[in-house]
Scaffold this motif. Structure first.
Motif, short mmCIF file in Angstrom:
data_model
loop_
_atom_site.label_atom_id
_atom_site.label_comp_id
_atom_site.label_asym_id
_atom_site.label_seq_id
_atom_site.Cartn_x
_atom_site.Cartn_y
_atom_site.Cartn_z
N ASP A 47 -69.65 -25.15 18.07
CA ASP A 47 -69.09 -25.38 16.74
C ASP A 47 -67.56 -25.34 16.79
O ASP A 47 -66.89 -26.15 16.14
N PHE A 48 -67.03 -24.38 17.55
CA PHE A 48 -65.57 -24.29 17.70
C PHE A 48 -65.03 -25.53 18.41
O PHE A 48 -64.05 -26.15 17.96
N GLU A 49 -65.64 -25.91 19.51
CA GLU A 49 -65.19 -27.07 20.26
C GLU A 49 -65.29 -28.34 19.42
O GLU A 49 -64.40 -29.19 19.45
N GLY A 50 -66.36 -28.46 18.64
CA GLY A 50 -66.52 -29.64 17.79
C GLY A 50 -65.48 -29.70 16.69
O GLY A 50 -64.97 -30.78 16.37
N ALA A 51 -65.13 -28.54 16.13
CA ALA A 51 -64.12 -28.50 15.08
C ALA A 51 -62.75 -28.88 15.63
O ALA A 51 -62.00 -29.63 14.99
N VAL A 52 -62.41 -28.37 16.81
CA VAL A 52 -61.13 -28.72 17.43
C VAL A 52 -61.10 -30.21 17.76
O VAL A 52 -60.08 -30.89 17.55
N ALA A 53 -62.20 -30.72 18.26
CA ALA A 53 -62.26 -32.13 18.62
C ALA A 53 -62.05 -33.05 17.41
O ALA A 53 -61.63 -34.20 17.56
N ALA A 54 -62.33 -32.53 16.21
CA ALA A 54 -62.18 -33.32 14.98
C ALA A 54 -60.77 -33.17 14.40
O ALA A 54 -60.59 -33.25 13.17
N LEU A 55 -59.78 -32.99 15.24
CA LEU A 55 -58.40 -32.85 14.79
C LEU A 55 -57.93 -34.08 14.01
O LEU A 55 -57.03 -33.99 13.17
N SER A 56 -58.54 -35.21 14.28
CA SER A 56 -58.15 -36.45 13.60
C SER A 56 -58.47 -36.42 12.11
O SER A 56 -58.00 -37.29 11.36
N ARG A 57 -59.24 -35.43 11.66
CA ARG A 57 -59.56 -35.32 10.24
C ARG A 57 -58.35 -34.92 9.41
O ARG A 57 -58.38 -34.98 8.19
N PHE A 58 -57.27 -34.50 10.11
CA PHE A 58 -56.02 -34.12 9.42
C PHE A 58 -54.96 -35.17 9.76
O PHE A 58 -54.24 -35.03 10.75
N LEU A 68 -56.90 -25.87 27.22
CA LEU A 68 -55.79 -26.82 27.11
C LEU A 68 -56.31 -28.26 27.15
O LEU A 68 -55.86 -29.12 26.39
N GLU A 69 -57.25 -28.50 28.04
CA GLU A 69 -57.81 -29.85 28.14
C GLU A 69 -58.54 -30.25 26.85
O GLU A 69 -58.44 -31.39 26.39
N LEU A 70 -59.30 -29.31 26.27
CA LEU A 70 -60.02 -29.58 25.02
C LEU A 70 -59.04 -29.96 23.91
O LEU A 70 -59.24 -30.96 23.19
N ILE A 71 -57.97 -29.19 23.77
CA ILE A 71 -57.02 -29.43 22.68
C ILE A 71 -56.20 -30.69 22.94
O ILE A 71 -55.97 -31.49 22.02
N PHE A 72 -55.77 -30.89 24.17
CA PHE A 72 -55.00 -32.09 24.48
C PHE A 72 -55.86 -33.34 24.30
O PHE A 72 -55.36 -34.38 23.85
N ARG A 73 -57.14 -33.26 24.62
CA ARG A 73 -58.04 -34.40 24.40
C ARG A 73 -58.14 -34.71 22.91
O ARG A 73 -58.12 -35.88 22.50
N ALA A 74 -58.23 -33.67 22.09
CA ALA A 74 -58.31 -33.88 20.64
C ALA A 74 -57.02 -34.52 20.11
O ALA A 74 -57.06 -35.39 19.23
N ILE A 75 -55.88 -34.10 20.64
CA ILE A 75 -54.59 -34.69 20.23
C ILE A 75 -54.52 -36.16 20.64
O ILE A 75 -54.07 -37.02 19.86
N LYS A 76 -54.97 -36.46 21.86
CA LYS A 76 -54.92 -37.84 22.33
C LYS A 76 -55.87 -38.73 21.54
O LYS A 76 -55.51 -39.85 21.14
N ASP A 77 -57.10 -38.24 21.30
CA ASP A 77 -58.07 -39.03 20.54
C ASP A 77 -57.56 -39.29 19.13
O ASP A 77 -57.75 -40.38 18.57
N ARG A 78 -56.92 -38.29 18.55
CA ARG A 78 -56.38 -38.41 17.21
C ARG A 78 -55.32 -39.50 17.14
O ARG A 78 -55.19 -40.22 16.14
N ALA A 79 -54.54 -39.65 18.21
CA ALA A 79 -53.44 -40.62 18.23
C ALA A 79 -53.93 -42.06 18.28
O ALA A 79 -53.15 -42.99 18.01
N GLU A 80 -55.19 -42.26 18.61
CA GLU A 80 -55.72 -43.63 18.68
C GLU A 80 -55.81 -44.27 17.31
O GLU A 80 -55.82 -45.50 17.20
#
Length: 459
Positions: A105-116, A152-164
């Protein structure tokens, strides 16, 4: 006699109403303000949801997800705070921190950083305790080096995916609290790291290091202390230096810079850097600030708990392993044949450095130079803008490899420093200055006053 009626809050300019609401610090009070009317609801919501926080705690995950699923509210946050554990505070030595499982649940929430979509700032907070390459079975910490890398990889991946999604703001500001001084070369050489860091214009790092309260050497034999400074320059700073406008490098608790590993960013150019903040950065050579003076674009310089290492006693084995730069140092005679370390004096003065800052940074208009105690909540990368300007007694410091619990011995409020120098001074016929604060106070104060006067004229 008549008096002018006091203006009602809603009759003020929107900017003034916004500023009034910003003075409300309690979240519960802000929630109540939202119920007053639509105008105040908008201002209170902007303040209430400006920052969003998540940690493995169920309550934080639920709140994060709730905000991200409300179309009007999820547009508000500008700063995301991601704590890898629900508690990342420093509770002192000897306190055991319960480890929390990082759930899906935590990993999924972080991965959804693009929601902001309007985020432009991300803060990552780790726990302060850590162990390095020579981890022992008896050592237990909440987060290993590999677990920190995974996060770090989890958060950086969320930042990169969000930038798409081109509709999303880019993350321009990155803050990392308790970044372990452990080189993660696979991570920092990856395309993921380069893609995310290539967008960063503000970087704020607070470093932490392994500390064993029962260790006889304050863990100063740990290899990370020797290798991390060069790695910090080559892998974190050099690749993004051309884009950086704001940079902060703090150590959580300890002096750093001259050894065990020498911090040398002199080969890195910072053409756009306007603000530089350093915490516990320590000078031990005449040229240690050359890299700072080369940043001609600098407008604001913060030297927070920064000191000059005036007295240095280094274990003979550490001398061989660290190979510290001893130019500008005066070697002192051994007190007896059983001496276990080499002793040096460094005669650098803050007045000299302050004079050079005044004359070499033509665009500087804001200078801070002060000490702050962790107990007083005035030190730390998050408190960089709270740093004042004052000649403080602890600005000259001693390093003594034979003293615990820390080798770095700070002066007291009178400028007095205990250590090997006191005994040596009694044996030497020549005078050995033991109170650098008192000896250099007038010259340091005059140089600081002259620097501030010059900056005042520029404003």
């Amino acid at each position: 006699m008549s008096s002018q009626p006091r203006p009602e809050l809603l009759g003020l300019a929107p900017e003034m109403v916004e500023n009034v609401i910003k003075q409300v610090s309690e979240r519960r009070d802000l929630s109540n303000v939202r119920l007053a009317c639509k105008t105040l609801e908008r201002h209170a919501a902007n303040e209430l949801f400006r920052d969003v926080l998540i940690s493995p705690l169920d309550q934080h995950i639920s709140s994060w997800n709730s905000i991200s699923q409300q179309d009007d509210i999820r547009q508000i946050p500008r700063h995301a705070i991601i704590h890898t554990q629900s508690d990342i505070e420093d509770h002192g030595l000897g306190n055991y921190r319960e480890s929390e499982e990082v759930s899906e649940d935590f990993e999924g929430a972080v991965a959804a950083l693009s929601r902001f979509p309007n985020l432009d700032s991300v803060e990552i907070g780790f726990t302060p305790e850590c162990v390095g390459a020579d981890e022992q079975l008896y050592q237990e910490v909440t987060e290993s080096a590999s677990e920190r890398e995974d996060m770090l990889e989890l958060i950086f991946r969320a930042i990169k995916d969000r930038a798409e999604d081109k509709k999303n703001r880019k993350i321009r500001k990155l803050t990392i609290i308790n970044l372990q001084n452990y080189p993660l070369r696979d991570f920092t050489s990856s395309d993921l790291f380069r893609d995310v860091m290539g967008q960063i214009q503000e970087l704020h790092i607070s470093m932490t290091q392994e500390y064993n309260e029962h260790g006889p050497d304050h863990d100063y034999t740990k290899i990370e202390l020797q290798t991390f400074p060069a790695y910090l320059c080559s892998d974190w700073l050099a690749p993004i230096s051309a884009n950086l406008k704001v940079l902060s490098i703090y150590h959580r608790t300890d002096n750093w810079g001259p050894f065990p590993g020498y911090f040398d960013p002199s080969g890195i150019s910072f053409p756009q850097l306007e603000t530089l903040a350093l915490g516990y950065y320590t000078l031990a050579h005449d040229n240690d600030i050359d890299w700072i003076l080369a940043i001609k674009s600098l407008r604001k310089l913060i030297l927070h708990n920064c000191m000059i290492a005036s007295w240095l006693c280094i274990d003979s084995e550490n001398m061989a392993a660290w190979k510290p730069r001893t130019h500008d140092w005066t070697k002192m005679p051994d007190q007896d044949e059983r001496s276990w370390g080499e002793k040096f004096l460094y005669h650098g003065k803050w007045s000299q450095n302050l004079d050079r800052i005044a004359g070499s940074l033509p665009n500087l208009v804001d200078f801070r130079f002060h000490s702050g105690s962790m107990d007083e909540d005035t030190y730390g990368v998050e408190n960089r803008d709270r740093c004042g300007v004052q000649i403080f007694p602890q600005r000259y410091v001693c390093f003594d490899n034979g003293i615990l619990p820390t080798h770095w011995m700070e002066a007291d409020d009178a400028g007095e420093v205990e250590g090997w120098m006191v005994e040596l001074a009694e044996e030497l016929e020549e005078k050995l200055v033991l109170n650098k604060h008192e000896e250099n106070f007038e010259a340091d104060q005059n140089s600081l006053d002259a620097l501030l006067e010059r900056l005042k004229s520029r404003k």
